[in-house]
Design a protein around this motif. Structure first.
Motif, PDB file in Angstrom:
ATOM      1  N   LEU A 144     -48.652  61.275 -14.875  1.00  0.00           N
ATOM      2  CA  LEU A 144     -48.571  61.527 -16.311  1.00  0.00           C
ATOM      3  C   LEU A 144     -47.778  60.425 -17.000  1.00  0.00           C
ATOM      4  CD1 LEU A 144     -47.771  65.365 -16.384  1.00  0.00           C
ATOM      5  CD2 LEU A 144     -49.972  64.270 -16.848  1.00  0.00           C
ATOM      6  N   PRO A 145     -48.217  60.033 -18.214  1.00  0.00           N
ATOM      7  CA  PRO A 145     -47.482  58.981 -18.925  1.00  0.00           C
ATOM      8  C   PRO A 145     -46.035  59.344 -19.210  1.00  0.00           C
ATOM      9  CG  PRO A 145     -49.647  59.348 -19.918  1.00  0.00           C
ATOM     10  CD  PRO A 145     -49.441  60.450 -18.923  1.00  0.00           C
ATOM     11  N   GLY A 146     -45.739  60.648 -19.369  1.00  0.00           N
ATOM     12  CA  GLY A 146     -44.388  61.052 -19.757  1.00  0.00           C
ATOM     13  C   GLY A 146     -43.501  61.515 -18.634  1.00  0.00           C
ATOM     14  N   GLU A 147     -43.863  61.258 -17.379  1.00  0.00           N
ATOM     15  CA  GLU A 147     -43.060  61.758 -16.269  1.00  0.00           C
ATOM     16  C   GLU A 147     -41.769  60.984 -16.063  1.00  0.00           C
ATOM     17  OE1 GLU A 147     -45.903  64.072 -13.102  1.00  0.00           O
ATOM     18  OE2 GLU A 147     -45.841  61.884 -12.981  1.00  0.00           O
ATOM     19  N   VAL A 209     -66.197  74.235 -24.293  1.00  0.00           N
ATOM     20  CA  VAL A 209     -65.221  73.150 -24.250  1.00  0.00           C
ATOM     21  C   VAL A 209     -63.871  73.796 -23.961  1.00  0.00           C
ATOM     22  CG1 VAL A 209     -64.133  71.240 -25.470  1.00  0.00           C
ATOM     23  CG2 VAL A 209     -66.534  71.781 -25.910  1.00  0.00           C
ATOM     24  N   PHE A 210     -63.263  73.403 -22.855  1.00  0.00           N
ATOM     25  CA  PHE A 210     -61.999  73.983 -22.410  1.00  0.00           C
ATOM     26  C   PHE A 210     -60.909  72.932 -22.603  1.00  0.00           C
ATOM     27  CE2 PHE A 210     -65.425  76.178 -20.370  1.00  0.00           C
ATOM     28  CZ  PHE A 210     -65.026  77.509 -20.306  1.00  0.00           C
ATOM     29  N   THR A 211     -60.126  73.106 -23.649  1.00  0.00           N
ATOM     30  CA  THR A 211     -59.142  72.092 -24.020  1.00  0.00           C
ATOM     31  C   THR A 211     -57.805  72.357 -23.330  1.00  0.00           C
ATOM     32  OG1 THR A 211     -58.248  73.254 -25.962  1.00  0.00           O
ATOM     33  CG2 THR A 211     -60.260  71.951 -26.275  1.00  0.00           C
ATOM     34  N   ASN A 212     -56.944  71.371 -23.350  1.00  0.00           N
ATOM     35  CA  ASN A 212     -55.573  71.548 -22.866  1.00  0.00           C
ATOM     36  C   ASN A 212     -54.678  70.561 -23.605  1.00  0.00           C
ATOM     37  OD1 ASN A 212     -56.809  69.410 -21.031  1.00  0.00           O
ATOM     38  ND2 ASN A 212     -54.677  69.300 -20.362  1.00  0.00           N
ATOM     39  N   PRO A 213     -53.376  70.808 -23.618  1.00  0.00           N
ATOM     40  CA  PRO A 213     -52.461  69.977 -24.423  1.00  0.00           C
ATOM     41  C   PRO A 213     -52.190  68.605 -23.810  1.00  0.00           C
ATOM     42  CG  PRO A 213     -51.233  71.676 -23.291  1.00  0.00           C
ATOM     43  CD  PRO A 213     -52.685  71.970 -23.027  1.00  0.00           C
ATOM     44  N   ILE A 214     -53.188  67.739 -23.853  1.00  0.00           N
ATOM     45  CA  ILE A 214     -53.007  66.379 -23.336  1.00  0.00           C
ATOM     46  C   ILE A 214     -52.000  65.605 -24.189  1.00  0.00           C
ATOM     47  CG2 ILE A 214     -55.255  66.233 -22.218  1.00  0.00           C
ATOM     48  CD1 ILE A 214     -56.267  64.654 -24.636  1.00  0.00           C
ATOM     49  N   ASP A 215     -51.721  66.110 -25.388  1.00  0.00           N
ATOM     50  CA  ASP A 215     -50.668  65.501 -26.206  1.00  0.00           C
ATOM     51  C   ASP A 215     -49.301  65.778 -25.598  1.00  0.00           C
ATOM     52  OD1 ASP A 215     -51.374  68.127 -26.798  1.00  0.00           O
ATOM     53  OD2 ASP A 215     -50.677  68.042 -28.862  1.00  0.00           O
ATOM     54  N   ASP A 216     -49.072  67.010 -25.135  1.00  0.00           N
ATOM     55  CA  ASP A 216     -47.821  67.331 -24.450  1.00  0.00           C
ATOM     56  C   ASP A 216     -47.672  66.528 -23.164  1.00  0.00           C
ATOM     57  OD1 ASP A 216     -47.238  69.138 -26.389  1.00  0.00           O
ATOM     58  OD2 ASP A 216     -47.426  70.925 -25.142  1.00  0.00           O
ATOM     59  N   GLN A 217     -48.786  66.216 -22.517  1.00  0.00           N
ATOM     60  CA  GLN A 217     -48.750  65.464 -21.266  1.00  0.00           C
ATOM     61  C   GLN A 217     -48.456  63.988 -21.490  1.00  0.00           C
ATOM     62  OE1 GLN A 217     -52.700  66.609 -19.884  1.00  0.00           O
ATOM     63  NE2 GLN A 217     -51.811  67.929 -18.317  1.00  0.00           N
ATOM     64  N   LEU A 305     -70.263  70.605 -14.953  1.00  0.00           N
ATOM     65  CA  LEU A 305     -69.029  70.122 -15.561  1.00  0.00           C
ATOM     66  C   LEU A 305     -69.209  68.759 -16.198  1.00  0.00           C
ATOM     67  CD1 LEU A 305     -65.908  70.367 -15.944  1.00  0.00           C
ATOM     68  CD2 LEU A 305     -65.676  69.268 -13.699  1.00  0.00           C
ATOM     69  N   GLY A 306     -68.659  68.597 -17.400  1.00  0.00           N
ATOM     70  CA  GLY A 306     -68.539  67.307 -18.053  1.00  0.00           C
ATOM     71  C   GLY A 306     -67.073  67.051 -18.360  1.00  0.00           C
ATOM     72  N   GLN A 307     -66.675  65.785 -18.381  1.00  0.00           N
ATOM     73  CA  GLN A 307     -65.284  65.453 -18.671  1.00  0.00           C
ATOM     74  C   GLN A 307     -65.197  64.372 -19.728  1.00  0.00           C
ATOM     75  OE1 GLN A 307     -62.895  63.905 -15.429  1.00  0.00           O
ATOM     76  NE2 GLN A 307     -60.980  64.480 -16.435  1.00  0.00           N
ATOM     77  N   LEU A 308     -64.303  64.597 -20.695  1.00  0.00           N
ATOM     78  CA  LEU A 308     -64.069  63.632 -21.755  1.00  0.00           C
ATOM     79  C   LEU A 308     -63.171  62.499 -21.266  1.00  0.00           C
ATOM     80  CD1 LEU A 308     -63.329  66.031 -24.771  1.00  0.00           C
ATOM     81  CD2 LEU A 308     -65.498  64.940 -24.192  1.00  0.00           C
ATOM     82  N   GLU A 309     -63.541  61.291 -21.595  1.00  0.00           N
ATOM     83  CA  GLU A 309     -62.681  60.145 -21.324  1.00  0.00           C
ATOM     84  C   GLU A 309     -61.521  60.161 -22.314  1.00  0.00           C
ATOM     85  OE1 GLU A 309     -62.875  55.241 -21.098  1.00  0.00           O
ATOM     86  OE2 GLU A 309     -64.491  56.373 -22.072  1.00  0.00           O
ATOM     87  N   ILE A 310     -60.305  59.943 -21.828  1.00  0.00           N
ATOM     88  CA  ILE A 310     -59.126  59.882 -22.694  1.00  0.00           C
ATOM     89  C   ILE A 310     -58.866  58.417 -23.027  1.00  0.00           C
ATOM     90  CG2 ILE A 310     -56.659  60.366 -22.891  1.00  0.00           C
ATOM     91  CD1 ILE A 310     -57.031  62.667 -20.958  1.00  0.00           C
ATOM     92  N   PRO A 311     -58.820  58.055 -24.304  1.00  0.00           N
ATOM     93  CA  PRO A 311     -58.637  56.648 -24.680  1.00  0.00           C
ATOM     94  C   PRO A 311     -57.418  56.023 -23.990  1.00  0.00           C
ATOM     95  CG  PRO A 311     -59.163  57.960 -26.609  1.00  0.00           C
ATOM     96  CD  PRO A 311     -58.960  58.935 -25.487  1.00  0.00           C
ATOM     97  N   GLY A 312     -57.655  54.912 -23.332  1.00  0.00           N
ATOM     98  CA  GLY A 312     -56.586  54.191 -22.658  1.00  0.00           C
ATOM     99  C   GLY A 312     -56.281  54.668 -21.249  1.00  0.00           C
ATOM    100  N   TYR A 313     -56.849  55.824 -20.858  1.00  0.00           N
ATOM    101  CA  TYR A 313     -56.542  56.385 -19.538  1.00  0.00           C
ATOM    102  C   TYR A 313     -57.785  56.716 -18.718  1.00  0.00           C
ATOM    103  CZ  TYR A 313     -51.833  56.775 -21.408  1.00  0.00           C
ATOM    104  OH  TYR A 313     -50.607  56.489 -21.954  1.00  0.00           O
ATOM    105  N   ILE A 328     -68.245  61.637 -20.027  1.00  0.00           N
ATOM    106  CA  ILE A 328     -68.466  61.567 -21.469  1.00  0.00           C
ATOM    107  C   ILE A 328     -67.524  60.503 -22.037  1.00  0.00           C
ATOM    108  CG2 ILE A 328     -68.417  62.845 -23.652  1.00  0.00           C
ATOM    109  CD1 ILE A 328     -68.862  65.398 -21.971  1.00  0.00           C
ATOM    110  N   PRO A 329     -68.042  59.344 -22.397  1.00  0.00           N
ATOM    111  CA  PRO A 329     -67.186  58.227 -22.820  1.00  0.00           C
ATOM    112  C   PRO A 329     -66.593  58.449 -24.212  1.00  0.00           C
ATOM    113  CG  PRO A 329     -69.485  57.647 -23.093  1.00  0.00           C
ATOM    114  CD  PRO A 329     -69.476  58.989 -22.420  1.00  0.00           C
ATOM    115  N   VAL A 330     -65.552  57.680 -24.505  1.00  0.00           N
ATOM    116  CA  VAL A 330     -64.928  57.748 -25.830  1.00  0.00           C
ATOM    117  C   VAL A 330     -65.939  57.372 -26.907  1.00  0.00           C
ATOM    118  CG1 VAL A 330     -63.153  56.745 -27.324  1.00  0.00           C
ATOM    119  CG2 VAL A 330     -62.628  57.270 -24.928  1.00  0.00           C
TER     120      VAL A 330
END
Length: 369
Positions: A144-147, A209-217, A305-313, A328-330
């Motif tokens: 994780l970026p914030g670890e 679409v099953f979201t999660n707090p990637i902002d908190d991560q 299952l499909g997965q969203l690409e997270i910008p920069g990661y 699923i690309p940005v």
């Protein structure tokens, strides 16, 4: 033997541990729970624990006016100076006395997290008191970026209970030399998969679409997370309309479902999926995730299952190593037809999850800690 089980979530943490606790009780030992759910602004599952006749210690609520939230920025990032200072004060004044008192009779402690606050403080406290502790894998793991340099699983647990072979490979790279990585499986997945097999196929064509707090991560801020979701919905609009597919949204408990629904309903018919994850997965024919364990739950339920690409990661975790997972690309196009197929690859799932008898393995390993 007195075995303390520390939880901060009244739902999946209890689902992960309760069968092992009942097994220990049947074997003549004394498991008990230490709940920090109120610290997470949730509620200790008192009625369930009482129904199982398992004792527990419960932290007093922080404030009746607070509720779970995601994306708050008033304290800065997860590693901000202000947040670190406030955590240290809160630990010393509020949490440490409660933990010390609650765990004074424990022969061994089971934790769900050893790096996220307050798990980092609790693991250090146990080491200083020479109280052995084990760690149970609570979700898929990836850097994780914030670890801040500390990896989940690296605090020095005696044993680390992981779900399957792929998890073991990962944790053996990050765990300390004294930590034994043990493949136990997950009691929650044992129960989950048995229940999912009893559900009937959905009557409607729903893409969840099953979201999660990637902002908190630490992957982005809240607005960037919502923009990522909106970009996916906007690019999916034509397909969903032409194929008469309904969009469903299931967000993480710390997120606001209305924020997602307001965005999605600008483009296509959108419904809120059931708040219970098992029922929500049962409602859909296929699912799209950001970066969460729900991907394994979907695959284990034979859902595409499909997965969203997270910008920069990129595509977080190793989901896209499975040929059946749609990337699923940005930006750019993607073919949602690939999500509405008959067959879903199962080898990938079996590499991640050891199925059946997980609670027995965990109970027996705790007694060896």
């Amino acid at each position: 033997m007195n075995i303390a089980i520390v939880i901060t979530n009244p739902n999946h943490h209890l689902e992960m541990t309760i069968d092992a606790a009942k097994k220990l009780k049947e074997m003549g030992h004394d498991p008990f729970y230490v709940s920090l759910c109120e610290f997470r602004r949730m509620t200790t599952p008192v009625e369930k624990l009482e129904s199982y006749n398992i004792p527990f210690f419960k932290q007093k609520p922080i404030s009746e006016d607070l509720k779970p939230s995601s994306g708050a920025s008033t304290l800065g990032s997860n590693q901000s100076f202000l947040r670190k200072i406030l955590r240290e004060i809160f630990w010393r004044i509020k949490l440490k006395p409660f933990i010390t008192s609650s765990l004074k009779a424990a022969d061994v402690v089971l934790l769900m997290n050893d790096t996220a606050f307050p798990g980092d403080r609790i693991s250090s406290h146990l080491i200083s008191r020479k109280i052995p502790f084990c760690l149970m894998q609570e979700g898929i793991r990836f850097p994780l970026p914030g670890e801040g340099g500390s990896s989940y699983g690296s605090a020095g647990a005696s044993k680390l209970f992981v779900w399957g072979q792929r998890s073991a490979q990962y944790f053996r790279q990050v765990a300390k030399s004294q930590t034994e990585v043990v493949i136990t499986g997950s009691p929650r997945f044992d129960t989950f998969l048995k229940e999912m097999r009893l559900l009937e196929d959905p009557n409607e064509r729903i893409l969840g679409v099953f979201t999660n707090p990637i902002d908190d991560q630490g992957f982005c801020n809240k607005q960037q997370k919502l923009d990522l979701f909106e970009s996916f919905v906007r690019r999916s609009e034509s397909y969903l309309r032409s194929k008469e597919v309904i969009l469903g949204v299931k967000c993480h408990p710390r997120e606001d479902i209305n924020e997602y629904l307001d965005i999605a309903n600008k483009y296509v018919e959108t419904v809120s999926l059931d708040r219970d994850i098992k029922r929500a997965i049962g409602q859909v024919q296929a699912g799209v995730i950001m970066a969460s364990t729900v991907g394994l739950e979907l695959l284990g339920s034979n859902k595409s299952l499909g997965q969203l690409e997270i910008p920069g990661y990129g595509w977080v975790f190793d989901y896209t190593e499975s040929e059946s997972v749609l990337k699923i690309p940005v930006d750019g196009d993607f073919n949602l037809d690939l999500l509405f197929v008959e067959k879903v690859e199962s080898d990938y799932f079996r590499q991640h999850i050891l199925f059946n008898h997980s609670a027995d393995r965990i109970a027996n390993q705790l007694l060896l800690c």
